[in-house]
Design a protein around this motif. Structure first.
Motif, PDB file in Angstrom:
ATOM      1  N   ASP A  77       0.830  -1.199   0.000  1.00 19.88           N
ATOM      2  CA  ASP A  77       0.000   0.000   0.000  1.00 19.88           C
ATOM      3  C   ASP A  77       0.868   1.254   0.000  1.00 19.88           C
ATOM      4  N   ARG A  78       0.445   2.211  -0.776  1.00 22.57           N
ATOM      5  CA  ARG A  78       1.093   3.526  -0.808  1.00 22.57           C
ATOM      6  C   ARG A  78       0.133   4.525  -1.414  1.00 22.57           C
ATOM      7  N   SER A  79       0.397   5.760  -1.207  1.00 19.88           N
ATOM      8  CA  SER A  79      -0.443   6.827  -1.736  1.00 19.88           C
ATOM      9  C   SER A  79      -0.301   6.924  -3.251  1.00 19.88           C
ATOM     10  N   GLY A  80      -1.415   7.154  -3.944  1.00 12.99           N
ATOM     11  CA  GLY A  80      -1.384   7.444  -5.371  1.00 12.99           C
ATOM     12  C   GLY A  80      -1.645   6.286  -6.306  1.00 12.99           C
ATOM     13  N   ILE A  81      -1.862   5.087  -5.782  1.00 12.94           N
ATOM     14  CA  ILE A  81      -2.071   3.926  -6.666  1.00 12.94           C
ATOM     15  C   ILE A  81      -3.329   4.107  -7.511  1.00 12.94           C
ATOM     16  N   VAL A  82      -4.447   4.372  -6.855  1.00 13.28           N
ATOM     17  CA  VAL A  82      -5.719   4.512  -7.580  1.00 13.28           C
ATOM     18  C   VAL A  82      -5.639   5.683  -8.556  1.00 13.28           C
ATOM     19  N   ALA A  83      -5.061   6.788  -8.117  1.00 11.41           N
ATOM     20  CA  ALA A  83      -4.962   7.973  -8.976  1.00 11.41           C
ATOM     21  C   ALA A  83      -4.142   7.693 -10.232  1.00 11.41           C
ATOM     22  N   ALA A  84      -3.018   7.014 -10.082  1.00 11.71           N
ATOM     23  CA  ALA A  84      -2.153   6.738 -11.237  1.00 11.71           C
ATOM     24  C   ALA A  84      -2.834   5.809 -12.238  1.00 11.71           C
ATOM     25  N   ILE A  85      -3.508   4.791 -11.733  1.00 13.48           N
ATOM     26  CA  ILE A  85      -4.185   3.847 -12.628  1.00 13.48           C
ATOM     27  C   ILE A  85      -5.379   4.516 -13.298  1.00 13.48           C
ATOM     28  N   ALA A  86      -6.164   5.263 -12.536  1.00 10.63           N
ATOM     29  CA  ALA A  86      -7.319   5.961 -13.108  1.00 10.63           C
ATOM     30  C   ALA A  86      -6.883   6.985 -14.153  1.00 10.63           C
ATOM     31  N   THR A  87      -5.793   7.685 -13.906  1.00 12.79           N
ATOM     32  CA  THR A  87      -5.276   8.663 -14.862  1.00 12.79           C
ATOM     33  C   THR A  87      -4.853   7.975 -16.153  1.00 12.79           C
ATOM     34  N   GLY A 142      -4.538  -7.545   5.701  1.00 17.99           N
ATOM     35  CA  GLY A 142      -3.611  -7.728   6.812  1.00 17.99           C
ATOM     36  C   GLY A 142      -3.584  -6.520   7.734  1.00 17.99           C
ATOM     37  N   GLN A 143      -2.411  -6.152   8.139  1.00 14.82           N
ATOM     38  CA  GLN A 143      -2.217  -5.043   9.070  1.00 14.82           C
ATOM     39  C   GLN A 143      -2.036  -3.717   8.340  1.00 14.82           C
ATOM     40  N   GLY A 144      -2.582  -3.613   7.150  1.00 12.61           N
ATOM     41  CA  GLY A 144      -2.493  -2.361   6.409  1.00 12.61           C
ATOM     42  C   GLY A 144      -1.332  -2.290   5.449  1.00 12.61           C
ATOM     43  N   ASP A 145      -0.736  -3.437   5.141  1.00 11.74           N
ATOM     44  CA  ASP A 145       0.433  -3.442   4.261  1.00 11.74           C
ATOM     45  C   ASP A 145       0.104  -3.715   2.797  1.00 11.74           C
ATOM     46  N   ILE A 146      -0.900  -4.536   2.557  1.00 11.96           N
ATOM     47  CA  ILE A 146      -1.136  -5.042   1.201  1.00 11.96           C
ATOM     48  C   ILE A 146      -2.390  -4.405   0.605  1.00 11.96           C
ATOM     49  N   PHE A 147      -2.196  -3.758  -0.538  1.00  9.72           N
ATOM     50  CA  PHE A 147      -3.273  -3.111  -1.280  1.00  9.72           C
ATOM     51  C   PHE A 147      -3.772  -4.085  -2.339  1.00  9.72           C
ATOM     52  N   SER A 148      -5.091  -4.243  -2.427  1.00 10.24           N
ATOM     53  CA  SER A 148      -5.705  -5.099  -3.437  1.00 10.24           C
ATOM     54  C   SER A 148      -6.860  -4.339  -4.077  1.00 10.24           C
TER      55      SER A 148
END
Length: 91
Positions: free
Chosen positions: A11-21, A39-45
């Motif tokens: 997980d990190r900031s900007g994933i959805v924005a970059a893909i949507a752009t 999990g504990q906030g580590d894995i973005f799906s």
């Protein structure tokens, strides 16, 4: 053309924005989206159902652009045509 896009990574900031752009630049539409942090906030799906506009960007072009975005973000992005995706899971 309907496509399923799957995204998985740290997980990190900007994933959805970059893909949507990237999809917007290809004149694609996001029809449905589901995302979660595992999990504990580590894995973005994230899973998206999209409609591509082949006259603007063909499937291979969108796939190449998403691969580059994934490499830049450090996430795995897989795009599949919906019909192929559906056939894989038919009994």
């Amino acid at each position: 053309m309907k496509c399923v896009i799957s995204v998985l990574g740290k997980d990190r900031s900007g994933i959805v924005a970059a893909i949507a752009t990237t999809l917007a630049e290809c004149s694609a539409n996001i029809d449905d989206i589901s995302q979660t942090i595992l999990g504990q906030g580590d894995i973005f799906s994230m899973t998206m159902l999209t409609t591509l506009a082949p006259e603007a960007c063909d499937f291979n072009t969108v796939q190449e652009k998403l691969e580059k975005v994934g490499a830049d973000l450090g996430v795995q992005i897989i795009i599949q045509r919906e019909d192929v995706f559906q056939m894989m899971y038919k009994i």
